[in-house]
Design an enzyme around this catalytic site. Structure first.
Site, PDB file in Angstrom:
ATOM      1  N   ASP A 231     -10.928   0.169  -7.360  1.00 22.09           N
ATOM      2  CA  ASP A 231     -10.188   0.589  -6.349  1.00 22.09           C
ATOM      3  C   ASP A 231     -10.713  -0.585  -4.675  1.00 22.09           C
ATOM      4  O   ASP A 231     -11.583  -0.315  -4.681  1.00 22.09           O
ATOM      5  CB  ASP A 231     -11.006   2.052  -6.191  1.00 22.09           C
ATOM      6  CG  ASP A 231     -10.171   1.977  -4.470  1.00 22.09           C
ATOM      7  OD1 ASP A 231      -9.859   1.604  -3.713  1.00 22.09           O
ATOM      8  OD2 ASP A 231     -10.572   3.578  -4.041  1.00 22.09           O
TER       9      ASP A 231
ATOM     10  N   SER B 168     -11.083   0.458  -1.503  1.00 22.25           N
ATOM     11  CA  SER B 168     -12.920   1.377  -1.358  1.00 22.25           C
ATOM     12  C   SER B 168     -14.171   0.286  -1.534  1.00 22.25           C
ATOM     13  O   SER B 168     -15.008   0.611  -1.007  1.00 22.25           O
ATOM     14  CB  SER B 168     -12.363   2.559  -2.231  1.00 22.25           C
ATOM     15  OG  SER B 168     -12.557   3.422  -2.441  1.00 22.25           O
TER      16      SER B 168
ATOM     17  N   GLN C 112      -9.977   3.872 -10.115  1.00 22.69           N
ATOM     18  CA  GLN C 112     -11.543   4.214  -8.895  1.00 22.69           C
ATOM     19  C   GLN C 112     -11.958   2.909  -9.370  1.00 22.69           C
ATOM     20  O   GLN C 112     -12.693   1.961  -8.565  1.00 22.69           O
ATOM     21  CB  GLN C 112     -11.828   5.156  -9.412  1.00 22.69           C
ATOM     22  CG  GLN C 112     -11.575   7.073  -8.520  1.00 22.69           C
ATOM     23  CD  GLN C 112     -12.379   8.249  -9.141  1.00 22.69           C
ATOM     24  OE1 GLN C 112     -13.267   8.049  -8.750  1.00 22.69           O
ATOM     25  NE2 GLN C 112     -11.905   8.830  -8.178  1.00 22.69           N
TER      26      GLN C 112
ATOM     27  N   ARG D 277      -5.286   6.364  -5.152  1.00 14.04           N
ATOM     28  CA  ARG D 277      -6.853   6.134  -5.298  1.00 14.04           C
ATOM     29  C   ARG D 277      -7.884   7.397  -6.018  1.00 14.04           C
ATOM     30  O   ARG D 277      -8.812   7.701  -6.196  1.00 14.04           O
ATOM     31  CB  ARG D 277      -7.403   5.861  -3.948  1.00 14.04           C
ATOM     32  CG  ARG D 277      -7.203   4.690  -3.898  1.00 14.04           C
ATOM     33  CD  ARG D 277      -6.954   4.376  -2.104  1.00 14.04           C
ATOM     34  NE  ARG D 277      -8.816   3.884  -1.670  1.00 14.04           N
ATOM     35  CZ  ARG D 277      -9.007   4.129  -0.566  1.00 14.04           C
ATOM     36  NH1 ARG D 277      -8.543   4.233   0.506  1.00 14.04           N
ATOM     37  NH2 ARG D 277     -10.540   3.753  -0.475  1.00 14.04           N
TER      38      ARG D 277
ATOM     39  N   TYR E 220      -6.597  10.093   2.167  1.00 17.54           N
ATOM     40  CA  TYR E 220      -6.256   9.842   3.094  1.00 17.54           C
ATOM     41  C   TYR E 220      -6.019  11.161   3.796  1.00 17.54           C
ATOM     42  O   TYR E 220      -6.024  12.227   3.952  1.00 17.54           O
ATOM     43  CB  TYR E 220      -5.027   9.166   3.410  1.00 17.54           C
ATOM     44  CG  TYR E 220      -5.203   7.610   2.474  1.00 17.54           C
ATOM     45  CD1 TYR E 220      -6.266   6.452   3.196  1.00 17.54           C
ATOM     46  CD2 TYR E 220      -4.320   7.276   1.215  1.00 17.54           C
ATOM     47  CE1 TYR E 220      -6.915   5.765   2.563  1.00 17.54           C
ATOM     48  CE2 TYR E 220      -4.510   6.111   0.959  1.00 17.54           C
ATOM     49  CZ  TYR E 220      -5.999   5.386   1.480  1.00 17.54           C
ATOM     50  OH  TYR E 220      -6.084   4.195   1.076  1.00 17.54           O
TER      51      TYR E 220
END
Length: 367
Positions: free
Chosen positions: A127, A130, A124, A118, A225
């Site tokens: 993703d 997300s 992106q 990610r 994360y």
């Protein structure tokens, strides 16, 4: 993209699931590029995309058996049972909990978007975690507001002034940031906390306050994360959070560690200290547990002291049109990356593919 490439969209069968993997706009993008697109009967109905909208976009609406038999690429949200899948097919979706050995044995190339790196800027647009977390964070605030018995904004009326709700967001990932922004737009006073100190500036940029704990813990992990805390760190964090939680009207928790049990942030004791009418929404609630000691996935309960605790599993599915549109764009971006001269080309030396390809050539890849 060559015309012989056939892409199929399957109808989701998971309980409560209302999303669809590809919306009509996505069908147009594929057919314009020369692909044949099959859509299973009623695949998009619950996301407010009737079969007619797919045929107008250039797709063929077919029974599930036809889609499985004729497609080279299958697009889903959740992995179907391996029954009906065949050697050489490419299955793309969110594959957490999928029977990977069975998919490998059938010769299916399984691509799981949850493994996407990610932090790569070129990844992106693909993703899906997300995009779906963004929807869930927004909906979490609306769910809380629906059951909260007071106003979220401050209201000044002839009958007096109603103070704004005090909202605490625990976990400042994509879902947490969207929850903060949504609660702020609704007029609440918002505070947020995360073990990653670099999130403080993001929180303040949205007009919220960042909760500074005396027992500061640096919890940044890989891939953006938070890392898993030690048992001692978790206990120290919970002990200090308890007092702060009791001072808020709404608490929304979003903290997850991929592939592991979510950290426990809100104890039963903390809920008991909250005032009657308060609301706790646990976005991390799922099969591995949640952030709230009293939460259960898909269950809303009211405690003896009048606090509503919501195990908010699968919130993105409750905003199916927006969530499906975002997910569809993620899939199209990934397909553009995977396809070369109209055919999927698997290259495990590619950083993106190394993360998402879970089975290929009859074996699990270890992604």
């Amino acid at each position: 993209m060559r015309a012989e490439l056939t892409v199929a969209v399957l109808r989701e069968t998971a309980p409560g699931e209302r999303r669809v993997a590809l919306v009509p706009e996505g069908v147009r993008a594929l057919t314009d590029a020369g692909a044949r697109v099959l859509v299973e009967n009623a695949a998009g109905e619950l996301a407010h995309h009737p079969d007619s909208s797919y045929t107008e976009a250039g797709a063929e609406v077919v029974p599930r058996e036809t889609a499985l038999a004729q497609a080279g690429i299958l697009l889903v949200l959740h992995c179907p049972l391996p029954t009906g899948l065949r050697k050489g097919q490419v299955l793309i979706g969110l594959l957490a909990g999928a029977d990977l050995p069975a998919l490998a044995e059938r010769g299916v190339t399984a691509i799981g978007l949850e493994g996407l790196p990610r932090k790569l800027s070129r990844a992106q647009s693909m993703d899906a975690l997300s995009s779906q977390d963004n929807v869930a964070g927004y909906k979490a605030v609306l769910v809380a507001a629906q059951v909260y018995p007071r106003y979220l904004p401050m209201l000044i009326t002839a009958a007096g002034t109603a103070p704004p709700a005090r909202v605490l967001v625990l976990g400042v990932g994509v879902a947490g940031l969207q929850a903060i922004g949504t609660a702020r737009r609704l007029g609440a006073v918002v505070t947020a906390y995360d073990i990653r100190p670099e999130t403080a500036e993001e929180v303040r940029s949205l007009g919220a306050s960042f909760l500074e704990l005396a027992t500061a813990i640096a919890g940044s992990g890989q891939g953006g994360y938070a890392r898993a805390l030690t048992a001692e760190e978790e206990q120290a964090q919970r002990h200090e959070l308890d007092a702060h939680i009791a001072r808020h009207d709404i608490v929304i928790t979003t903290a997850r560690v991929p592939g592991r049990k979510p950290p426990l942030l809100v104890t039963e004791q903390a809920v008991k200290a909250m005032v009657s009418g308060s609301v706790v929404v646990d976005l991390a609630a799922g099969p591995l547990g949640g952030n709230v000691e009293l939460s259960e996935p898909g269950v809303t309960r009211v405690t003896e002291n009048g606090v509503t605790v919501i195990g908010a599993e699968g919130l993105a599915a409750t905003v199916p049109s927006a969530a499906s549109a975002a997910y569809s764009r993620n899939l199209l971006a990934l397909l553009r990356h995977l396809l070369h001269e109209g055919e999927p080309r698997i290259d495990l030396t590619d950083e993106i593919q190394a993360g998402v390809v879970r089975t290929h050539d009859g074996r699990e890849t270890g992604a």
